[in-house]
Design a protein around this motif. Sequence first.
Motif, mmCIF file in Angstrom:
data_model
loop_
_atom_site.group_PDB
_atom_site.id
_atom_site.type_symbol
_atom_site.label_atom_id
_atom_site.label_comp_id
_atom_site.label_asym_id
_atom_site.label_seq_id
_atom_site.Cartn_x
_atom_site.Cartn_y
_atom_site.Cartn_z
ATOM 1 N N ASP A 50 0.853 -1.181 0.000
ATOM 2 C CA ASP A 50 0.000 0.000 0.000
ATOM 3 C C ASP A 50 0.892 1.235 0.000
ATOM 4 N N THR A 52 0.879 5.490 0.040
ATOM 5 C CA THR A 52 0.143 6.728 0.290
ATOM 6 C C THR A 52 1.156 7.863 0.297
ATOM 7 N N ARG A 66 -3.634 14.591 1.838
ATOM 8 C CA ARG A 66 -3.194 13.478 0.990
ATOM 9 C C ARG A 66 -2.926 13.996 -0.411
ATOM 10 N N ARG A 68 -1.662 11.734 -2.614
ATOM 11 C CA ARG A 68 -2.023 10.532 -3.376
ATOM 12 C C ARG A 68 -2.715 9.577 -2.407
ATOM 13 N N ASP A 69 -3.973 9.223 -2.706
ATOM 14 C CA ASP A 69 -4.706 8.287 -1.860
ATOM 15 C C ASP A 69 -4.023 6.924 -1.854
ATOM 16 N N THR A 70 -4.293 6.143 -0.812
ATOM 17 C CA THR A 70 -3.685 4.824 -0.677
ATOM 18 C C THR A 70 -4.042 3.951 -1.870
#
Length: 129
Positions: A50, A52, A66, A68-70
């Motif tokens: 994952d 992020t 954020r 970049r989202d996860t």
Amino acid sequence: SPGGVPRLPGVIITSYDLAVGQEACHVVPGLKRGDSVEWSLDEVHGLTVDVTVVLRSPCRLHAARRLRDTERTSSCRDTFTVTDEFGQEQLPLTLEIQFSNEFSWWAAKCVRLRFCRAEQTLNLTTAHR
């Protein structure tokens, strides 16, 4: 350099070994207006982690967001430039690239990060020509 591939000037290559359930973070502090960063990462065996990306500011109102989202992926790349969108009170920014293997029950992972930072510099001789 690993695998006989020449390393480009200014490019930092770092590896993070993530045990089952572990996470890590690559921190880039002190980003000012005009600074630019570019990165790519891959899990060396093609497994997923994952990823992020978070942007942090010393300004309490804009403390974290954020970028970049996860995303669960085996590789990704991205860039970020500190633009005029960021007020002086928000600077300097800190970029965090977070990798997580918390979801995995069995497989350890190895993430290779390639990272390059370009700082904005003003050459006064060129600017006045």
